[in-house]
Design a protein around this motif. Structure first.
Motif, mmCIF file in Angstrom:
data_model
loop_
_atom_site.group_PDB
_atom_site.id
_atom_site.type_symbol
_atom_site.label_atom_id
_atom_site.label_comp_id
_atom_site.label_asym_id
_atom_site.label_seq_id
_atom_site.Cartn_x
_atom_site.Cartn_y
_atom_site.Cartn_z
ATOM 1 N N VAL A 160 0.883 -1.150 0.000
ATOM 2 C CA VAL A 160 0.000 0.000 0.000
ATOM 3 C C VAL A 160 0.925 1.205 0.000
ATOM 4 O O VAL A 160 1.844 1.288 0.822
ATOM 5 N N TYR A 161 0.715 2.113 -0.929
ATOM 6 C CA TYR A 161 1.577 3.286 -1.015
ATOM 7 C C TYR A 161 0.939 4.473 -0.305
ATOM 8 O O TYR A 161 -0.286 4.597 -0.257
ATOM 9 N N ALA A 162 1.780 5.337 0.251
ATOM 10 C CA ALA A 162 1.300 6.552 0.903
ATOM 11 C C ALA A 162 2.057 7.748 0.354
ATOM 12 O O ALA A 162 3.286 7.723 0.250
ATOM 13 N N THR A 163 1.304 8.762 -0.009
ATOM 14 C CA THR A 163 1.873 10.059 -0.361
ATOM 15 C C THR A 163 1.422 11.048 0.700
ATOM 16 O O THR A 163 0.222 11.273 0.879
ATOM 17 N N ILE A 164 2.379 11.604 1.436
ATOM 18 C CA ILE A 164 2.073 12.595 2.464
ATOM 19 C C ILE A 164 2.380 13.967 1.884
ATOM 20 O O ILE A 164 3.501 14.220 1.435
ATOM 21 N N ARG A 165 1.384 14.806 1.877
ATOM 22 C CA ARG A 165 1.551 16.199 1.414
ATOM 23 C C ARG A 165 1.417 17.088 2.646
ATOM 24 O O ARG A 165 0.351 17.124 3.272
ATOM 25 N N PHE A 166 2.456 17.821 2.956
ATOM 26 C CA PHE A 166 2.436 18.645 4.166
ATOM 27 C C PHE A 166 1.570 19.887 3.987
ATOM 28 O O PHE A 166 1.187 20.517 4.984
ATOM 29 N N ALA A 167 1.244 20.234 2.754
ATOM 30 C CA ALA A 167 0.202 21.216 2.437
ATOM 31 C C ALA A 167 -0.673 20.545 1.386
ATOM 32 O O ALA A 167 -0.254 20.378 0.241
ATOM 33 N N SER A 168 -1.860 20.120 1.768
ATOM 34 C CA SER A 168 -2.684 19.297 0.878
ATOM 35 C C SER A 168 -3.158 20.071 -0.335
ATOM 36 O O SER A 168 -3.203 21.307 -0.340
ATOM 37 N N LEU A 169 -3.543 19.335 -1.361
ATOM 38 C CA LEU A 169 -4.051 19.960 -2.574
ATOM 39 C C LEU A 169 -5.413 20.592 -2.359
ATOM 40 O O LEU A 169 -5.775 21.555 -3.042
ATOM 41 N N LEU A 170 -6.195 20.055 -1.417
ATOM 42 C CA LEU A 170 -7.538 20.599 -1.184
ATOM 43 C C LEU A 170 -7.527 21.841 -0.310
ATOM 44 O O LEU A 170 -8.372 22.722 -0.475
ATOM 45 N N HIS A 171 -6.593 21.912 0.639
ATOM 46 C CA HIS A 171 -6.525 23.050 1.557
ATOM 47 C C HIS A 171 -5.088 23.128 2.068
ATOM 48 O O HIS A 171 -4.639 22.233 2.784
ATOM 49 N N PRO A 172 -4.359 24.194 1.732
ATOM 50 C CA PRO A 172 -2.942 24.267 2.113
ATOM 51 C C PRO A 172 -2.723 24.337 3.615
ATOM 52 O O PRO A 172 -1.609 24.103 4.078
ATOM 53 N N GLY A 173 -3.764 24.642 4.378
ATOM 54 C CA GLY A 173 -3.632 24.677 5.819
ATOM 55 C C GLY A 173 -3.725 23.308 6.467
ATOM 56 O O GLY A 173 -3.463 23.172 7.671
ATOM 57 N N TYR A 174 -4.107 22.312 5.686
ATOM 58 C CA TYR A 174 -4.181 20.941 6.172
ATOM 59 C C TYR A 174 -3.181 20.081 5.415
ATOM 60 O O TYR A 174 -2.925 20.299 4.226
ATOM 61 N N ALA A 175 -2.634 19.089 6.106
ATOM 62 C CA ALA A 175 -1.812 18.076 5.452
ATOM 63 C C ALA A 175 -2.708 16.924 5.014
ATOM 64 O O ALA A 175 -3.805 16.741 5.541
#
Length: 269
Positions: A160-175
Protein backbone atom coordinates in the motif's frame (compact mmCIF):
# COMPACT_ATOMS: atom_id res chain seq x y z
CA UNK A 1 8.46 4.36 -7.26
CA UNK A 2 5.45 5.46 -9.28
CA UNK A 3 3.63 8.13 -7.30
CA UNK A 4 -0.13 8.41 -7.60
CA UNK A 5 0.02 11.57 -9.69
CA UNK A 6 2.75 10.24 -12.00
CA UNK A 7 1.05 6.85 -12.42
CA UNK A 8 -1.92 8.60 -14.03
CA UNK A 9 0.45 9.80 -16.78
CA UNK A 10 1.48 6.32 -17.97
CA UNK A 11 0.80 5.84 -21.68
CA UNK A 12 -2.28 3.73 -22.56
CA UNK A 13 -1.54 0.03 -22.83
CA UNK A 14 1.24 -0.11 -20.24
CA UNK A 15 1.09 -2.80 -17.57
CA UNK A 16 2.68 -3.02 -14.17
CA UNK A 17 4.98 -6.02 -13.89
CA UNK A 18 5.28 -6.47 -10.16
CA UNK A 19 4.29 -4.85 -6.91
CA UNK A 20 7.92 -5.27 -5.86
CA UNK A 21 9.27 -2.96 -8.57
CA UNK A 22 6.85 -0.17 -9.43
CA UNK A 23 9.29 1.68 -11.69
CA UNK A 24 9.21 -1.08 -14.30
CA UNK A 25 6.42 -1.27 -16.84
CA UNK A 26 5.91 -2.87 -20.23
CA UNK A 27 3.33 -2.31 -22.96
CA UNK A 28 0.51 -4.81 -23.11
CA UNK A 29 0.67 -7.42 -25.88
CA UNK A 30 -0.40 -5.85 -29.14
CA UNK A 31 0.02 -2.29 -27.93
CA UNK A 32 2.36 0.09 -29.78
CA UNK A 33 5.93 -0.54 -28.66
CA UNK A 34 5.10 -3.94 -27.19
CA UNK A 35 8.41 -5.42 -28.33
CA UNK A 36 10.55 -2.81 -26.57
CA UNK A 37 9.42 -0.67 -23.67
CA UNK A 38 11.13 2.67 -24.19
CA UNK A 39 12.20 4.97 -21.42
CA UNK A 40 10.00 8.01 -20.94
CA UNK A 41 11.01 11.33 -19.47
CA UNK A 42 11.49 11.08 -15.72
CA UNK A 43 11.14 8.03 -13.45
CA UNK A 44 7.91 6.69 -14.89
CA UNK A 45 8.83 3.90 -17.32
CA UNK A 46 12.15 2.16 -17.93
CA UNK A 47 13.19 -0.27 -20.61
CA UNK A 48 12.46 -3.60 -18.99
CA UNK A 49 13.71 -7.08 -19.72
CA UNK A 50 12.11 -8.70 -16.70
CA UNK A 51 11.05 -12.31 -16.99
CA UNK A 52 8.26 -11.96 -14.42
CA UNK A 53 5.65 -11.69 -17.15
CA UNK A 54 2.78 -9.33 -17.63
CA UNK A 55 0.81 -7.93 -14.73
CA UNK A 56 -2.58 -6.33 -14.86
CA UNK A 57 -3.29 -3.24 -16.94
CA UNK A 58 -2.73 0.01 -15.08
CA UNK A 59 -6.20 1.33 -14.36
CA UNK A 60 -7.92 1.80 -11.01
CA UNK A 61 -6.06 3.75 -8.34
CA UNK A 62 -8.34 3.87 -5.30
CA UNK A 63 -7.21 5.13 -1.92
CA UNK A 64 -8.12 6.67 1.41
CA UNK A 65 -7.10 10.30 1.85
CA UNK A 66 -6.77 11.51 5.45
CA UNK A 67 -6.73 15.26 6.15
CA UNK A 68 -5.18 16.53 9.37
CA UNK A 69 -3.56 19.62 10.75
CA UNK A 70 0.16 19.52 9.91
CA UNK A 71 1.19 19.05 13.54
CA UNK A 72 -0.81 15.79 13.62
CA UNK A 73 1.00 14.09 10.71
CA UNK A 74 3.41 12.36 13.10
CA UNK A 75 0.45 10.83 14.94
CA UNK A 76 -1.04 9.49 11.71
CA UNK A 77 2.28 7.88 10.77
CA UNK A 78 2.66 6.28 14.20
CA UNK A 79 -0.82 4.80 13.92
CA UNK A 80 -0.07 3.51 10.43
CA UNK A 81 2.99 1.81 11.91
CA UNK A 82 0.71 0.08 14.40
CA UNK A 83 -1.02 -1.59 11.42
CA UNK A 84 2.26 -3.03 10.11
CA UNK A 85 2.93 -6.79 10.43
CA UNK A 86 4.64 -7.56 13.76
CA UNK A 87 7.59 -9.26 12.07
CA UNK A 88 9.81 -6.44 10.85
CA UNK A 89 11.15 -7.33 7.39
CA UNK A 90 12.95 -4.05 6.65
CA UNK A 91 15.35 -1.88 8.66
CA UNK A 92 13.67 0.91 10.63
CA UNK A 93 13.06 4.07 8.60
CA UNK A 94 13.92 7.33 10.38
CA UNK A 95 11.98 10.37 9.20
CA UNK A 96 12.39 13.99 10.19
CA UNK A 97 9.18 15.91 9.55
CA UNK A 98 8.71 19.66 9.03
CA UNK A 99 8.88 21.23 12.45
CA UNK A 100 11.58 18.72 13.52
CA UNK A 101 9.23 15.95 14.71
CA UNK A 102 10.93 12.58 14.26
CA UNK A 103 9.33 9.18 13.76
CA UNK A 104 10.71 5.69 13.15
CA UNK A 105 8.58 3.51 10.89
CA UNK A 106 8.60 -0.15 9.77
CA UNK A 107 8.25 0.90 6.12
CA UNK A 108 10.47 2.03 3.26
CA UNK A 109 10.51 5.28 1.30
CA UNK A 110 11.00 4.83 -2.43
CA UNK A 111 11.99 1.24 -1.54
CA UNK A 112 14.94 2.40 0.57
CA UNK A 113 15.55 2.55 4.32
CA UNK A 114 17.89 5.53 4.34
CA UNK A 115 16.91 8.33 6.76
CA UNK A 116 14.57 10.87 5.17
CA UNK A 117 14.70 14.56 6.05
CA UNK A 118 11.43 16.26 5.12
CA UNK A 119 12.19 19.53 6.91
CA UNK A 120 12.43 21.31 3.55
CA UNK A 121 10.21 18.97 1.50
CA UNK A 122 6.58 19.28 0.49
CA UNK A 123 5.91 15.53 0.21
CA UNK A 124 6.96 12.15 1.58
CA UNK A 125 6.48 8.78 -0.14
CA UNK A 126 6.11 5.51 1.79
CA UNK A 127 5.85 1.85 0.75
CA UNK A 128 3.84 -0.08 3.34
CA UNK A 129 2.49 -3.46 4.27
CA UNK A 130 -0.59 -3.13 6.51
CA UNK A 131 -2.70 -5.58 8.52
CA UNK A 132 -6.50 -5.39 8.39
CA UNK A 133 -9.16 -7.29 10.31
CA UNK A 134 -10.37 -10.09 8.05
CA UNK A 135 -13.69 -9.82 6.26
CA UNK A 136 -15.11 -11.69 3.27
CA UNK A 137 -13.50 -9.38 0.71
CA UNK A 138 -10.08 -9.65 2.36
CA UNK A 139 -10.29 -13.44 2.62
CA UNK A 140 -11.14 -13.71 -1.07
CA UNK A 141 -8.24 -11.43 -1.94
CA UNK A 142 -5.82 -13.47 0.18
CA UNK A 143 -6.83 -16.61 -1.72
CA UNK A 144 -5.32 -15.13 -4.89
CA UNK A 145 -1.84 -15.82 -3.54
CA UNK A 146 -1.17 -13.42 -0.71
CA UNK A 147 -0.47 -14.28 2.94
CA UNK A 148 -3.37 -15.77 4.82
CA UNK A 149 -5.09 -14.78 8.03
CA UNK A 150 -2.96 -14.66 11.18
CA UNK A 151 -3.87 -15.89 14.66
CA UNK A 152 -5.35 -12.49 15.52
CA UNK A 153 -7.71 -12.63 12.55
CA UNK A 154 -5.84 -10.08 10.45
CA UNK A 155 -4.68 -10.25 6.83
CA UNK A 156 -1.60 -8.36 5.53
CA UNK A 157 -1.95 -6.28 2.35
CA UNK A 158 0.94 -4.73 0.47
CA UNK A 159 2.29 -2.84 -1.05
CA UNK A 160 0.00 0.00 0.00
CA UNK A 161 1.58 3.29 -1.02
CA UNK A 162 1.30 6.55 0.90
CA UNK A 163 1.87 10.06 -0.36
CA UNK A 164 2.07 12.60 2.46
CA UNK A 165 1.55 16.20 1.41
CA UNK A 166 2.44 18.64 4.17
CA UNK A 167 0.20 21.22 2.44
CA UNK A 168 -2.68 19.30 0.88
CA UNK A 169 -4.05 19.96 -2.57
CA UNK A 170 -7.54 20.60 -1.18
CA UNK A 171 -6.52 23.05 1.56
CA UNK A 172 -2.94 24.27 2.11
CA UNK A 173 -3.63 24.68 5.82
CA UNK A 174 -4.18 20.94 6.17
CA UNK A 175 -1.81 18.08 5.45
CA UNK A 176 -2.97 14.95 3.63
CA UNK A 177 -1.93 11.33 4.05
CA UNK A 178 -3.04 9.56 0.86
CA UNK A 179 -2.94 5.77 1.17
CA UNK A 180 -3.51 4.21 -2.22
CA UNK A 181 -3.73 0.75 -3.70
CA UNK A 182 -0.90 -0.64 -5.82
CA UNK A 183 -3.04 -2.45 -8.42
CA UNK A 184 -6.54 -2.47 -9.87
CA UNK A 185 -7.31 -5.68 -7.96
CA UNK A 186 -6.27 -4.04 -4.71
CA UNK A 187 -8.31 -0.96 -5.61
CA UNK A 188 -11.39 -3.14 -5.99
CA UNK A 189 -10.58 -4.67 -2.61
CA UNK A 190 -10.39 -1.20 -1.08
CA UNK A 191 -13.86 -0.50 -2.46
CA UNK A 192 -15.38 -3.75 -1.17
CA UNK A 193 -13.75 -4.27 2.21
CA UNK A 194 -15.58 -2.96 5.25
CA UNK A 195 -12.52 -3.85 7.34
CA UNK A 196 -10.21 -1.60 5.32
CA UNK A 197 -12.72 1.25 5.39
CA UNK A 198 -13.04 0.91 9.17
CA UNK A 199 -9.26 0.85 9.64
CA UNK A 200 -8.72 4.12 7.78
CA UNK A 201 -11.80 5.77 9.30
CA UNK A 202 -10.67 4.80 12.81
CA UNK A 203 -7.14 5.98 12.04
CA UNK A 204 -8.51 9.37 11.00
CA UNK A 205 -10.61 9.62 14.15
CA UNK A 206 -7.83 8.48 16.46
CA UNK A 207 -5.45 11.03 14.90
CA UNK A 208 -7.81 13.96 15.23
CA UNK A 209 -8.28 14.18 11.47
CA UNK A 210 -10.87 16.49 9.98
CA UNK A 211 -11.80 14.27 7.02
CA UNK A 212 -11.29 10.83 5.51
CA UNK A 213 -12.18 10.55 1.84
CA UNK A 214 -12.31 7.38 -0.23
CA UNK A 215 -10.79 8.69 -3.45
CA UNK A 216 -11.63 6.75 -6.61
CA UNK A 217 -9.89 9.02 -9.10
CA UNK A 218 -11.93 7.51 -11.96
CA UNK A 219 -14.84 9.95 -12.12
CA UNK A 220 -17.10 7.95 -9.79
CA UNK A 221 -18.49 9.73 -6.71
CA UNK A 222 -16.02 9.80 -3.86
CA UNK A 223 -17.11 8.68 -0.40
CA UNK A 224 -16.68 10.73 2.77
CA UNK A 225 -16.01 8.31 5.65
CA UNK A 226 -15.25 10.80 8.42
CA UNK A 227 -15.99 14.51 8.69
CA UNK A 228 -15.49 16.98 11.53
CA UNK A 229 -15.55 14.41 14.31
CA UNK A 230 -18.33 12.17 12.99
CA UNK A 231 -18.55 9.08 10.74
CA UNK A 232 -20.55 9.70 7.58
CA UNK A 233 -21.42 8.18 4.22
CA UNK A 234 -21.85 11.32 2.13
CA UNK A 235 -20.62 11.36 -1.47
CA UNK A 236 -18.82 13.96 -3.56
CA UNK A 237 -20.52 14.96 -5.75
CA UNK A 238 -23.78 14.40 -3.90
CA UNK A 239 -26.80 16.22 -2.48
CA UNK A 240 -24.83 17.77 0.37
CA UNK A 241 -21.50 18.29 -1.39
CA UNK A 242 -21.78 19.09 -5.11
CA UNK A 243 -17.98 19.27 -5.34
CA UNK A 244 -14.83 19.07 -3.23
CA UNK A 245 -14.92 22.79 -2.60
CA UNK A 246 -18.24 22.42 -0.80
CA UNK A 247 -16.74 19.65 1.33
CA UNK A 248 -13.66 21.66 2.26
CA UNK A 249 -15.86 24.64 3.15
CA UNK A 250 -17.18 22.64 6.13
CA UNK A 251 -13.70 22.13 7.61
CA UNK A 252 -12.79 24.38 10.53
CA UNK A 253 -10.04 26.91 10.14
CA UNK A 254 -6.81 24.91 10.71
CA UNK A 255 -5.69 27.47 13.30
CA UNK A 256 -8.78 27.01 15.46
CA UNK A 257 -8.84 24.78 18.53
CA UNK A 258 -11.08 21.75 18.12
CA UNK A 259 -11.10 20.27 21.64
CA UNK A 260 -14.89 20.01 21.46
CA UNK A 261 -14.76 17.52 18.60
CA UNK A 262 -15.33 13.91 19.65
CA UNK A 263 -12.10 12.01 19.12
CA UNK A 264 -11.33 8.30 19.43
CA UNK A 265 -8.53 7.02 21.59
CA UNK A 266 -5.76 8.69 23.61
CA UNK A 267 -3.02 11.06 22.52
CA UNK A 268 -5.16 12.97 20.02
CA UNK A 269 -4.01 16.42 21.06
Amino acid sequence: MLTKSVWNMLPPGYTVLSEHCREQACPAPGAPGAETAKTTTGPVVRECGSAWGMGETVGLIYGYDIYVRPRKVAGVLVRLAELAPPERTVPPLEITLPGSDRVVLPFTSNFASDPVDCSASSTLELDMSLMFDADEALREYAQTGGPGQDAAGRIPIGYVYATIRFASLLHPGYASVECWAATSAMSRLFARSAGIRKAFTDLTADSGGVCCLFDTGDGAPEQVCWLNGEPTRETVPGPRFPDRGALVATWPDPGEQTSALPLRGPNTA
